[in-house]
Design a protein around this motif. Structure first.
Motif, PDB file in Angstrom:
ATOM      1  N   UNK A 170       0.729  -0.995   0.072  1.00 51.42           N
ATOM      2  CA  UNK A 170      -0.160   0.000   0.161  1.00 51.42           C
ATOM      3  C   UNK A 170       0.680   1.277  -0.144  1.00 51.42           C
ATOM      4  N   UNK A 171       2.049   1.019   0.852  1.00 48.52           N
ATOM      5  CA  UNK A 171       3.189   2.541   0.553  1.00 48.52           C
ATOM      6  C   UNK A 171       3.560   2.119  -0.641  1.00 48.52           C
ATOM      7  N   UNK A 206      -3.077   0.932   7.899  1.00 44.03           N
ATOM      8  CA  UNK A 206      -3.094   0.731   6.733  1.00 44.03           C
ATOM      9  C   UNK A 206      -3.303   1.996   5.830  1.00 44.03           C
ATOM     10  N   UNK A 207      -3.819   2.967   6.499  1.00 43.27           N
ATOM     11  CA  UNK A 207      -4.332   4.104   5.913  1.00 43.27           C
ATOM     12  C   UNK A 207      -3.129   5.115   6.050  1.00 43.27           C
ATOM     13  N   UNK A 257      -0.706   3.885   3.105  1.00 44.81           N
ATOM     14  CA  UNK A 257      -1.145   4.190   1.842  1.00 44.81           C
ATOM     15  C   UNK A 257      -0.829   5.814   1.580  1.00 44.81           C
ATOM     16  N   UNK A 258      -1.540   6.661   2.793  1.00 43.62           N
ATOM     17  CA  UNK A 258      -1.185   8.046   2.718  1.00 43.62           C
ATOM     18  C   UNK A 258       0.343   8.421   2.589  1.00 43.62           C
ATOM     19  N   UNK A 259       1.082   7.679   3.492  1.00 41.39           N
ATOM     20  CA  UNK A 259       2.432   7.988   3.368  1.00 41.39           C
ATOM     21  C   UNK A 259       3.014   7.599   1.714  1.00 41.39           C
ATOM     22  N   UNK A 308      -5.634  11.825   6.205  1.00 43.73           N
ATOM     23  CA  UNK A 308      -6.941  12.014   5.433  1.00 43.73           C
ATOM     24  C   UNK A 308      -7.107  13.351   5.168  1.00 43.73           C
ATOM     25  N   UNK A 309      -6.974  13.918   6.076  1.00 40.20           N
ATOM     26  CA  UNK A 309      -7.281  15.452   6.295  1.00 40.20           C
ATOM     27  C   UNK A 309      -6.149  16.327   5.264  1.00 40.20           C
ATOM     28  N   UNK A 310      -5.135  15.629   5.338  1.00 38.78           N
ATOM     29  CA  UNK A 310      -4.054  16.458   4.288  1.00 38.78           C
ATOM     30  C   UNK A 310      -4.452  16.050   2.966  1.00 38.78           C
TER      31      UNK A 310
END
Length: 436
Positions: free
Chosen positions: A68-69, A146-147, A150-152, A209-211
């Motif tokens: 995911x990353x 996991x979020x 993925x965000x990273x 998520x906010x970013x």
């Protein structure tokens, strides 16, 4: 490829711009576990060994989802290199939705299997009870973990490693405070350590998520075709990761069966190895982002030159870490309040940990470069081959009654096999595929 001095300096600047913040962010991840280890080490009974067993299961489960990353970094970086920022964000959002769904699926599957997994690693009695407590609480934080992965990956693909650094430092600090509060002040025991980490990871996921949906205005709506594509692309990386985790799980299982002193020493040595691995992986993260961007832009020569320069950095960093481990070796057992028996085991094993660092520096860099190139299929096959090289050495240790040092020397065989397979691939040209 030989480099002129100006070209070398330019590559160094690119590598450092991405690797230095990535180093801080990556080191913060194992610091979560090191903080847990230091605090839980103050608890009576087999709490420290239980943390080692439960963390092995959790790391194996979450580690399977590292695609995911890594996969997101490579795909987003290619689109950035090709000049298509909108498509890059779209692929990043697909990764986020895949992360959320995968996290919920993991809870549903692993929760009922948790007792069996704990016993599979050799835990019995009170050790198994404490390990099960830590594992089941930690499972509740898996979707957030996991979020974060993925965000990273999205931000790294966009050549931004500073934001992940800030989020990691903040979540590490919160984790340390919560764990100290829950375990040492409120007396929640090993459960308090798990709850502290879950809350810290959940806040980190909310920040990502906010970013992405706020500052970068990424589209929120899921694209089922894109999610399926992201999942399919990650299958090969899952195979690669399964092989990596299988090696580590076998090592933990063998150490558990050696005795309490051995599993305690192995738990601490594994935490230190993970910390050093994440530090070296900073250059690999730069390799993923740079390789994806340069190949997306069609720059094969630039990719080759950057790869060579990153290998040089990997070797140098490995030598530095070797010296650090040797210098700090006499003081390490006291940090973890190790028993006299565990101290003797740990002091011996740390020599092997130190010696493997230069090899690890090259291995992690080449792994990152090939991930950035999207060469997942080869990485999957290489993972299978290197695991097959390790297993006979591990079996020999078990059959001969070898100790913990012999077990870590078997891990050295595995690292040497990875060096050969990755080096041979990087020397060739089949991984140099250009375009979006």
């Amino acid at each position: 490829m030989p480099l002129t001095r100006p070209a070398s300096r330019e590559h160094d600047r690119q590598i450092l711009r991405l690797a230095v913040p990535a180093f801080g962010a990556l080191v913060a991840e194992p610091l979560f576990l090191l903080t847990d280890t230091v605090i839980v080490g103050r608890l009576p009974g087999p709490a420290l060994g239980a943390l080692g067993v439960a963390s092995t299961v959790l790391s194996a489960v979450v580690g399977l989802c590292v695609f995911l990353a890594y996969g997101t970094t490579a795909s987003v970086a290619r689109q950035i290199g090709a000049g298509d920022t909108r498509r890059a964000l779209r692929q990043g959002v697909d990764g986020l939705w895949l992360a959320a769904g995968t996290g919920l699926l993991i809870i549903a599957v692993v929760w009922p299997l948790a007792p069996w997994l704990v016993h599979l690693l050799g835990a019995e009695g009170e050790l198994a009870r404490l390990a099960l407590t830590y594992l089941r609480i930690s499972l509740l934080g898996v979707p957030s973990m996991l979020l974060v992965l993925a965000g990273t990956g999205v931000l790294r693909g966009m050549q931004d490693t500073v934001t992940p650094l800030l989020v990691s430092v903040g979540s590490f600090a919160l984790n340390a405070v919560l764990n100290a509060l829950f375990v040492l002040v409120l007396g929640w025991g090993i459960a308090g350590s798990a709850w502290g980490t879950v809350l810290a990871q959940s806040l980190a996921a909310a920040v990502y998520l906010a970013m992405l949906f706020g500052r970068h205005r990424a589209p929120f709506r899921p694209d089922l075709a894109g999610i399926r594509s992201a999942g399919s692309a990650g299958v090969a990386l899952v195979v690669r990761t399964v092989c990596l985790q299988a090696v580590l799980a076998v090592a933990t299982a063998l150490a558990t069966r050696m005795g309490e002193a051995q599993i305690d020493a192995h738990t601490v040595a594994s935490r230190i190895w993970t910390l050093l691995a994440f530090a070296l992986d900073a250059i690999a993260i730069a390799g993923q982002a740079i390789t994806g961007r340069t190949l997306g832009a069609g720059d094969v020569a630039g990719t080759r030159a950057a790869t060579w320069r990153m290998v040089v950095w990997g070797v140098g960093s490995g030598v530095v870490l070797l010296l650090v481990v040797v210098v700090l070796r006499p003081f390490t057992p006291a940090l973890f309040d190790a028993s006299p028996e565990a101290t003797r085991e740990l002091l011996a094993v740390l020599w092997v940990v130190a010696a493997l660092q230069p090899i690890a520096g090259v291995v992690f860099v080449l792994d990152g470069v090939l991930i950035g190139a999207g060469d997942q299929r080869y990485l999957a096959w290489a993972g299978v081959l290197t695991t097959l090289a390790y297993l006979p050495a591990a079996v020999l240790v078990a059959a001969s009654g070898g100790g913990l040092v012999a077990l870590w020397l078997a891990l050295g065989v595995w690292m040497a096999a990875r060096l050969v397979t990755l080096g041979a691939r990087a020397y060739g040209t089949r991984w140099l595929v250009t375009g979006a």
